[in-house]
Design an enzyme around this catalytic site. Structure first.
Site, PDB file in Angstrom:
ATOM      1  N   GLY A   1      40.597  -6.825 129.584  1.00 13.34           N
ATOM      2  CA  GLY A   1      39.427  -7.040 128.749  1.00 13.34           C
ATOM      3  C   GLY A   1      38.154  -6.838 129.541  1.00 13.34           C
ATOM      4  N   PRO A   2      37.040  -6.816 128.861  1.00 17.34           N
ATOM      5  CA  PRO A   2      35.754  -6.627 129.545  1.00 17.34           C
ATOM      6  C   PRO A   2      35.417  -7.813 130.438  1.00 17.34           C
ATOM      7  CG  PRO A   2      35.429  -7.144 127.225  1.00 17.34           C
ATOM      8  CD  PRO A   2      36.889  -6.933 127.402  1.00 17.34           C
ATOM      9  N   PRO A   3      34.441  -7.647 131.326  1.00 20.40           N
ATOM     10  CA  PRO A   3      34.062  -8.754 132.221  1.00 20.40           C
ATOM     11  C   PRO A   3      33.500  -9.939 131.444  1.00 20.40           C
ATOM     12  CG  PRO A   3      33.181  -6.649 133.013  1.00 20.40           C
ATOM     13  CD  PRO A   3      33.713  -6.405 131.641  1.00 20.40           C
ATOM     14  N   GLY A   4      33.796 -11.132 131.953  1.00 17.36           N
ATOM     15  CA  GLY A   4      33.180 -12.336 131.411  1.00 17.36           C
ATOM     16  C   GLY A   4      33.805 -12.901 130.162  1.00 17.36           C
TER      17      GLY A   4
ATOM     18  N   GLY B   1      36.843 -14.494 130.128  1.00 16.02           N
ATOM     19  CA  GLY B   1      37.679 -15.667 130.424  1.00 16.02           C
ATOM     20  C   GLY B   1      39.066 -15.358 130.936  1.00 16.02           C
TER      21      GLY B   1
ATOM     22  N   THR C   1      40.176 -14.872 134.130  1.00 16.89           N
ATOM     23  CA  THR C   1      40.509 -15.683 135.305  1.00 16.89           C
ATOM     24  C   THR C   1      40.625 -17.160 134.956  1.00 16.89           C
ATOM     25  OG1 THR C   1      39.349 -14.090 136.707  1.00 16.89           O
ATOM     26  CG2 THR C   1      39.795 -16.256 137.641  1.00 16.89           C
TER      27      THR C   1
ATOM     28  N   SER D   1      36.442   9.578 117.969  1.00 11.34           N
ATOM     29  CA  SER D   1      36.169   8.761 116.786  1.00 11.34           C
ATOM     30  C   SER D   1      34.867   9.116 116.086  1.00 11.34           C
ATOM     31  CB  SER D   1      36.140   7.278 117.183  1.00 11.34           C
ATOM     32  OG  SER D   1      35.108   7.037 118.109  1.00 11.34           O
TER      33      SER D   1
ATOM     34  N   LYS E   1      33.722  -2.298 117.119  1.00 12.93           N
ATOM     35  CA  LYS E   1      32.809  -1.377 116.441  1.00 12.93           C
ATOM     36  C   LYS E   1      32.201  -2.022 115.196  1.00 12.93           C
ATOM     37  CE  LYS E   1      35.108   2.823 118.058  1.00 12.93           C
ATOM     38  NZ  LYS E   1      35.908   4.004 117.694  1.00 12.93           N
TER      39      LYS E   1
END
Length: 825
Positions: free
Chosen positions: A386-389, A391, A393, A709, A752
């Site tokens: 997933g993207p950073p930040g 959760g 970790t 897309s 999106k």
């Protein structure tokens, strides 16, 4: 059978008296002393009978019924009782026990006679008597009885039955077994039973002597070793090496306490012997010593007990994280399967132990089954993507807390050397184990939760590929014998719960990805970010800034403004930083006594944080020709984009600008080809496409863009430009387009659509095959949207373009397309 008679009872604990045997007895209980006194005043006879249980005040129920009539030969009064010497006279059976006097029992007795064989001169009987005497003599010799006393004792009893009673008395048997011999009236049967007991005692003594001999031999070797070591210590003391050798002894003791496999122990002991032979001033001494210290500090058999309670785990996940419901469900499923497999494996192991205990020659395959189940119970290795930040970790930390295991994290970002995973060989200067073994040492447990962070950031260099080294670590079939280059001995990683995190799946090598189970972490919605900020981020930042809750309050509109205009991310790290900045500015005012309480409103946010840093795209204010609204997705979240098309005189070429990738350029060419081949059904004048140059541009030209897309968005903008019909500005679309006009499914639907919602759009066009992805949208958001699911471009044009109705043939096709597609959601 003799006449009945009555005698005082002498209850015996842990002993049985036989006829013809003199026995010293200590009488101290009140009832026993009273019985002895009664006998001394009469004919000096007592009925000596054993107790079934060791009780101070025996009742008739705990006394056997068969005992021995004894005569008191000698008495001696001592403090607390009387010392007796009694002689057994004959067997008797107690018909009843009656309480008499203050605490004494009286027994009504019936004499019992021994049953001699019909022919005492029978050879078999004489051989049995002779064998019993010889084996009894051997037993006495083994016990250390002097030969003269032994011969006098054996030769002093001629009667075979009486001799069997004598042997039975001196045997070390349980009270119940001695009582059984007493109750055996037949001389021959009693002699056989006594012979068996003697043989059993001889076998026991022989085994005990063998064990003692081995122990003495081993003690002798140890004493020799201790003597040599003491001499060595004195030599080392003279050479000034005493302190270094104390370290060696300490290492030896620590190594002996380790539970190592035979191959590993032999290697470690070999290195220890090398250390003893090496001078402490040698460089090799420190190398060997460091290796042995690493070995002794690893958790070879130290593990924490799993405490998987699903309700508690769910509470911890809800307490630590808001949202991420799909991720939480997947983690709880993972823990539930793990708990079930562990419970079943323990139950089968217990059953196998019971079977082994009941059947000495049990089936070996059955005993191995629990181990195989235990191996299968290790479960998959999870990969959080997933993207950073978002959760990833912190979720891993919550898993460790919910199962009660140790937690260790290593970051693999930028690792380019295989030795980072497997370690360096000890031949290199400054060699150390790899990060896996270092993490196990840090965890101090054999079964921690081990987080491999940023596994997609692994590099490749001439020094090797670390991702290839991870293949063995993350393979449950191989990691039970993981060999670090530094250690050189197998270390078991099979009980470790590995969790990996990554931002991009496509950057992970396929063989490594195949060993892990993917768990997707999507970005948060604005509402979820608001809840996270109120529950977790704002209280944490207030505490870090030294503020109290009553000194700062932030309303929802202000938080929304921070989320929308000062951050642009899928996670909440930038949001936390902005809230921290807000708290610090207010803390400065509170510390200067300028204010006591600040209520943060959108206006205050602008004053404290300055002008907005993010300018997200917003819905176009009005419909326009040649401008269509598309959607895109990045790891930072989703958003809308505008595709602009313009028609101008030229040679019939196609110009694509906006730093587009190859796939996106191909989508533009496919859109033009479809428009040219279907101009009649799309309501386009054929002359509008001849000798015209078409230019398609996607704004934000500094940002690279790619992907299929945007196919229907480009086609819609192009058709609008050549037909002169306006495109609806309140409608956003996404989908891949084929040359035949089919609309194919795409990814990132949730992100999106949420990006479009943030831009103010409430109506969307999506491929019909993406209908299942709509379930990922929050229900509160989904209820406010109108979503059209389409299968071909005709339906897209019909929904997106404004203008007069088309010919009847076009209507029929549109109706057919509408029937094929799902109704608006």
């Amino acid at each position: 059978m003799g006449e009945r008679f009555s005698l005082p009872v002498l209850p015996l604990r842990d002993t049985v008296v036989y006829p013809g045997v003199a026995v010293p007895i200590s009488a101290g209980r009140a009832g026993t002393v009273e019985a002895v006194q009664e006998a001394l005043e009469g004919d000096r006879r007592l009925f000596a009978v054993a107790q079934r249980e060791n009780q101070d005040e025996p009742s008739p129920e705990v006394l056997y019924t068969v005992g021995t009539v004894v005569r008191i030969i000698q008495t001696h009064r001592v403090r607390g009782g009387i010392q007796l010497l009694v002689q057994g006279e004959g067997r008797a059976q107690a018909l009843t026990y009656v309480e008499s006097g203050e605490a004494m029992l009286q027994a009504n007795l019936l004499p019992m006679d021994r049953q001699s064989p019909a022919d005492e001169e029978d050879p078999a009987f004489r051989a049995l008597d002779q064998e019993l005497r010889e084996r009894a003599a051997e037993l006495g010799t083994r016990r250390g009885v002097p030969s003269e006393a032994l011969n006098q004792l054996i030769q002093g009893v001629d009667d075979p039955g009486a001799f069997a009673d004598l042997v039975a008395f001196y045997l070390e048997l349980a009270t119940s077994e001695k009582q059984e011999l007493l109750e055996t009236l037949g001389d021959e049967a009693r002699m056989r039973a006594a012979l068996v007991a003697v043989e059993r005692e001889l076998v026991r003594i022989e085994a005990q002597e063998d064990i003692q001999a081995k122990v003495q031999e081993e003690l002798g070797e140890r004493q020799r070793e201790m003597l040599l070591r003491e001499q060595l210590k004195q030599i080392q003391k003279e050479l000034g090496e005493e302190e270094d050798r104390d370290d060696v002894e300490e290492l030896r003791e620590r190594i002996e306490e380790l539970e190592l496999a035979d191959s590993a122990r032999s290697e470690v002991e070999r290195e220890l012997k090398r250390l003893e032979r090496t001078s402490p001033q040698s460089a090799e001494y420190q190398v060997i010593r460091t290796f042995l210290e690493w070995v002794t500090e690893l958790p070879w058999n130290v593990r924490t007990e799993d405490k998987i309670e699903l309700n508690r785990a769910e509470e911890i996940l809800e307490e630590d994280h808001y949202g991420l419901e799909d991720v939480k469900d997947r983690i709880l499923e993972f823990l539930a399967v793990r708990k079930l497999q562990m419970d079943r494996a323990e139950a089968e192991a217990a059953e196998a132990e019971d079977e082994d205990a009941s059947e000495d020659d049990g089936d070996q395959e059955g005993a191995k089954a629990p181990d195989e189940d235990k191996i299968s119970g290790r479960g998959p290795i999870l990969l959080f993507v997933g993207p950073p930040g978002v959760g990833k970790t912190s979720i891993a930390k919550s898993i460790a807390r919910s199962v009660g295991r140790e937690y260790v994290r290593i970051s693999l970002g930028g690792a380019r050397d295989e030795a980072d995973i497997r370690g360096h060989r000890r031949t290199y200067v400054g060699a150390m184990p790899g990060r896996i073994i270092q993490g196990m040492k840090e965890a101090k447990s054999k079964n921690p939760v081990f987080l491999l962070d940023e596994v997609d950031k692994l590099g490749v260099s001439f020094q090797g590929d670390p991702s290839s080294a991870l293949l063995e670590v993350l393979d449950p079939a191989q990691n039970s014998t993981f060999i670090d280059h530094y250690l050189g001995i197998p270390f078991d990683l099979s009980e470790v719960l590995f969790i990996a995190t990554a931002n991009y799946v496509d950057r992970i090598p396929a063989p490594l990805l195949d060993r892990m189970e993917l768990v997707d972490f999507r970005g948060y919605t604005e509402k979820e970010k608001l809840e996270i900020a109120q529950r977790y981020l704002l209280p944490r930042r207030l505490k870090e800034a030294g503020l109290r809750e009553e000194e700062l309050s932030v309303d929802e509109e202000a938080l929304y403004q921070v989320i929308q205009k000062y951050t642009r991310e899928a996670g909440v790290r930038q949001l936390e930083r902005q809230l921290g900045k807000l708290a610090r500015k207010i803390a400065r005012k509170v510390a200067a006594n300028e204010v006591e309480h600040v209520e943060v409103t959108p206006q205050v946010v602008k004053e404290l944080l300055g002008r907005p840093r993010v300018h997200p795209e917003q819905m176009a204010p009005e419909d326009a020709v040649g401008v269509a609204t598309g959607m895109f997705y990045t790891p930072m979240g989703g958003d809308i984009m505008f595709v602009e098309a313009s028609v101008m005189p030229g040679e019939g070429g196609l110009v694509l600008t906006g730093q587009l990738g190859d796939v996106m350029k191909e989508s533009g060419r496919a859109a033009l080809s479809y428009a040219k081949s279907h101009y009649d059904t799309l309501g386009i004048d054929q002359q509008a496409l001849r000798e015209k140059e078409i230019h398609i541009h996607v704004p934000a030209g500094a940002i690279p863009k790619d992907g299929p897309s945007a196919g229907i968005t480009m086609a819609t903008a192009l058709i609008s430009a050549v037909s002169g019909k306006k495109v609806r500005s309140d409608l956003a679309m996404t989908g891949e387009l084929t040359l035949t006009g089919r609309v194919l499914p795409i990814g990132g639907v949730k992100e999106k659509v949420l990006g479009g919602v943030r831009a103010g759009i409430r109506e969307f066009i999506l491929p019909s095959e993406n209908e299942a992805d709509l379930e990922d949208l929050p229900e509160a958001v989904r209820e406010t949207l109108t979503i059209h699911l389409v299968e071909d471009l005709h339906r897209v044009v019909e929904l997106a373009l404004r203008g007069p109705k088309r010919r009847a043939s076009t209507k029929r096709k549109a109706k057919k397309s509408t029937r094929q597609a799902s109704a608006s959601t």
